[in-house]
Scaffold this motif. Structure first.
Motif, PDB file in Angstrom:
ATOM      1  N   SER A 180       5.086  -0.676   9.130  1.00 30.58           N
ATOM      2  CA  SER A 180       6.062  -0.451   8.056  1.00 30.58           C
ATOM      3  C   SER A 180       6.261   1.047   7.855  1.00 30.58           C
ATOM      4  CB  SER A 180       5.594  -1.104   6.750  1.00 30.58           C
ATOM      5  OG  SER A 180       4.347  -0.566   6.338  1.00 30.58           O
ATOM      6  N   GLY A 181       7.520   1.434   7.629  1.00 28.30           N
ATOM      7  CA  GLY A 181       7.872   2.812   7.304  1.00 28.30           C
ATOM      8  C   GLY A 181       8.433   2.884   5.905  1.00 28.30           C
ATOM      9  N   GLY A 202       0.785  -1.225   0.000  1.00 30.25           N
ATOM     10  CA  GLY A 202       0.000   0.000   0.000  1.00 30.25           C
ATOM     11  C   GLY A 202       0.813   1.269   0.000  1.00 30.25           C
ATOM     12  N   HIS A 203       2.151   1.167   0.096  1.00 30.75           N
ATOM     13  CA  HIS A 203       3.004   2.352   0.115  1.00 30.75           C
ATOM     14  C   HIS A 203       3.251   2.864  -1.302  1.00 30.75           C
ATOM     15  CE1 HIS A 203       4.087   2.595   4.373  1.00 30.75           C
ATOM     16  NE2 HIS A 203       4.154   1.276   4.384  1.00 30.75           N
ATOM     17  N   VAL A 217       4.958   8.022   5.263  1.00 32.94           N
ATOM     18  CA  VAL A 217       3.794   7.499   5.967  1.00 32.94           C
ATOM     19  C   VAL A 217       4.171   6.183   6.648  1.00 32.94           C
ATOM     20  CG1 VAL A 217       1.397   6.743   5.759  1.00 32.94           C
ATOM     21  CG2 VAL A 217       2.246   8.593   4.321  1.00 32.94           C
ATOM     22  N   VAL A 218       3.673   6.002   7.853  1.00 29.93           N
ATOM     23  CA  VAL A 218       3.800   4.736   8.572  1.00 29.93           C
ATOM     24  C   VAL A 218       2.445   4.049   8.535  1.00 29.93           C
ATOM     25  CG1 VAL A 218       4.343   3.645  10.768  1.00 29.93           C
ATOM     26  CG2 VAL A 218       5.594   5.680  10.053  1.00 29.93           C
ATOM     27  N   LYS A 219       2.429   2.800   8.122  1.00 29.40           N
ATOM     28  CA  LYS A 219       1.185   2.040   8.016  1.00 29.40           C
ATOM     29  C   LYS A 219       1.257   0.838   8.944  1.00 29.40           C
ATOM     30  CE  LYS A 219       0.325   3.307   3.161  1.00 29.40           C
ATOM     31  NZ  LYS A 219      -0.964   3.992   3.329  1.00 29.40           N
ATOM     32  N   GLY A 250      12.532   5.880   8.251  1.00 32.65           N
ATOM     33  CA  GLY A 250      13.460   4.754   8.137  1.00 32.65           C
ATOM     34  C   GLY A 250      13.572   3.895   9.364  1.00 32.65           C
ATOM     35  N   LEU A 251      12.749   4.155  10.392  1.00 30.97           N
ATOM     36  CA  LEU A 251      12.866   3.381  11.631  1.00 30.97           C
ATOM     37  C   LEU A 251      11.495   3.255  12.279  1.00 30.97           C
ATOM     38  CD1 LEU A 251      14.630   2.017  13.811  1.00 30.97           C
ATOM     39  CD2 LEU A 251      14.903   4.265  14.862  1.00 30.97           C
TER      40      LEU A 251
END
Length: 578
Positions: free
Chosen positions: A156-157, A136-137, A162-164, A192-193
């Protein structure tokens, strides 16, 4: 002369070089601990003093007592591993892999955005190229992390800022998943984290290239805390054992211990003098372990105390490779595994209270370099074979190799000294309790009473525990459920049994929505096929259109080459029959 005296008194042993190669002592290594084990020896007598009794000299070698001295690694067969995986080619310093007792997640190459693949542990062998993904990213995925309190939830980043947070159904994915449970939008640059809190439920930490740290309550999708205390890119972050302190490394070569609820930096110091990326982790008893590079680009690790970060207890140089070393820590055994990006080895050490505090044990070596690596929680290890750790190595060839670390034991009984109570999948605090200032030890469980291992995965031994985990899985969508709870209450005459509990109704509603979508798609396909079949039947059964110039049947044109001569008059044949 002083250097030679020191070299005679201390017996050094470099565990990373061949014992047949004798290295001359170098002046810069004097005064720095270069060994992983000391051998006690009696002081040498002077050459002028003679032994009048003629007692034979005896040498005593003290061997350190540890139950992990003989830990060895063994790679599983290729058919028991995962093949044909397009591992991400991103240059971001991440492990690209996350493992829990149910699933294996790997960041993969994907066109038109970022994606990662989620595989159940029993789906080994060659993975089909069209296997469903989590995609979805809009940009490449940089980091993923499984929730420690819910084995079906992963965060996930990505480079799309956006973080999902996703929820994976039991058994894996049957189609590509593009709709997350919640989107966390805060960072202005790539994320990234991602890191989950060890004790508080639904608390997630994210760090981006905007030098900001955000701490979220995933249940509501809101930012609980934001930290702006780093002048440059954040390399890594780690919670302590109770989740009350935060340890970070930054591009400015400093490590920082932060109180996240106050937003204050309690202490900071230079970690490593090299300019390349460094990593730092909290050990169970509060010590700090770091990996990085020296000024001469030599890889090294250090052990420090939080009270004196600027004065490391030990500093050990390993080699001159370029890959960033990821320290993977097992709090139950106090073992640290060093896995370098691009290396073909996994080095493991034991941390003890005796000098030199970090003892080298052994090295697991393979012929292929590793691009990423993931470590299985202790709940997913096989206690029947005395397995204390399991790693998933990602090779450049697309193979995910499974490596098992085992302590050799002859007995087949449960080894209580190898498996103390380990971290469970239950949270000690809620997000609001942790934000209010409460701290608690992580919840633990006994592998002897509650764990059954099936194909490397964790299966609860109690039926109630499975219902409890399902309850937590649906509690993650807190924001949506709060809206559902505000719906009108049932009528007064409705029996209590007619109103299911919120978690159960939410689970049913999600399953029903998926079924409705599938039924709608199937219905549209059936309608299209029915229309097509009806059109074909109408074409076949329709009478032929009358010809504008009728041709007499009794006298066909003999000169026509396309028609055969008709010597018999058959009035019963249709005009279009031959």
């Amino acid at each position: 002369m002083e250097i030679d005296t020191v070299d005679r008194d201390v017996k050094r042993h470099n565990s990373f070089t061949s014992p047949n190669i004798k290295r001359a002592p170098v002046a810069k290594r004097v005064g720095r601990e270069r060994c992983h084990s000391y051998h006690a020896q009696t002081p040498k007598a002077s050459k002028n003093v003679q032994n009048p009794i003629n007692v034979p000299k005896m040498s005593f070698r003290v061997v350190r007592s540890s139950k992990f001295r003989h830990v060895y690694g063994q790679a599983l067969k290729r058919e028991q591993c995962y093949d044909n995986i397009r591992v991400s080619k991103s240059s971001w310093d991440s492990t690209f892999c996350a493992v829990n007792p149910k699933f294996l997640a790997i960041i993969v190459e994907s066109a038109g955005g970022g994606a990662f693949i989620v595989l159940p542990h029993n789906k080994v062998g060659r993975i089909p190229a069209d296997h469903p993904l989590v995609g979805g990213h809009k940009g490449p995925v940089l980091d993923i992390a499984w929730c420690p309190h819910n084995d079906n939830v992963i965060a996930s980043g990505s480079e799309d800022c956006v973080v999902k947070v996703w929820q994976i159904p039991d058994g894996g994915l049957s189609r590509t998943l593009t709709e997350p449970v919640v989107d966390l939008v805060y960072h202005q640059r790539r994320v990234g984290l991602v890191l989950w809190h060890p004790t508080a439920q639904n608390v997630l930490l994210t760090a981006g290239s905007d030098n900001q740290i955000a701490i979220w309550n995933v249940g509501t999708g809101e930012v609980l805390l934001s930290l702006d205390c780093h002048p440059d890119l954040i390399y890594s972050a780690c919670w302590n054992w109770t989740g009350s302190k935060l340890l970070t490394t930054c591009r400015d070569k400093k490590i920082r211990i932060i109180d996240p609820r106050k937003g204050e930096v309690e202490s900071e110091a230079i970690a490593h003098e090299g300019s390349k990326a460094s990593r730092a982790i909290f050990l169970k008893h509060g010590l700090v372990f770091t990996t990085g590079f020296s000024r001469m680009s030599e890889r090294q690790y250090t052990l420090r105390t939080p009270d004196a970060l600027s004065e490391p207890i030990i500093t050990v140089e390993i080699d001159t490779s370029n890959g960033v070393m990821f320290p993977l820590y097992d709090p139950d055994t106090n073992l640290i595994y060093l896995c370098g990006k691009g290396d073909s080895v996994i080095r493991y050490f034991e941390v003890t209270p005796e000098p030199p505090f970090v003892h080298y044990i052994n090295t697991f070596q393979t012929p292929d370099p590793q691009r990423g690596i993931g470590m299985m929680p202790k709940r997913g290890c096989d206690v029947a074979t005395c397995e204390i750790a399991k790693f998933y190595r990602l090779n450049n060839s697309g193979l995910c190799q499974v490596v098992s670390m085992t302590v050799p034991r002859k007995s087949e009984l449960f080894q209580e000294d190898l498996y103390p109570d380990t971290l469970s999948d239950e949270a000690s605090l809620t997000a609001d309790e942790w934000l209010a200032g409460e701290d608690a030890e992580p919840c633990t469980m006994s592998l002897k009473e509650r764990a059954l291992v099936v194909q490397g995965g964790y299966v609860s031994g109690r039926a109630a525990q499975q219902l409890h985990v399902t309850k937590k899985a649906n509690a993650l969508a807190g924001a949506k459920e709060r809206d559902k709870d505000r719906s009108p209450t049932p009528a007064a005459g409705t029996p209590a049994s007619a109103t299911p509990p919120p978690a159960f109704s939410a689970a049913l509603e999600k399953q029903l929505s998926d079924l409705v979508d599938e039924i709608r798609k199937l219905k549209s396909v059936i309608v299209k096929q029915e229309n097509r079949i009806r059109a074909l039947e109408a074409t076949v059964k329709a009478p032929p259109s009358p010809s504008p110039v009728p041709v007499p049947q009794a006298s066909p044109a003999p000169s026509s080459p396309a028609l055969a001569p008709n010597h018999h008059d058959d009035d019963g044949m249709a005009p279009d029959e031959v």
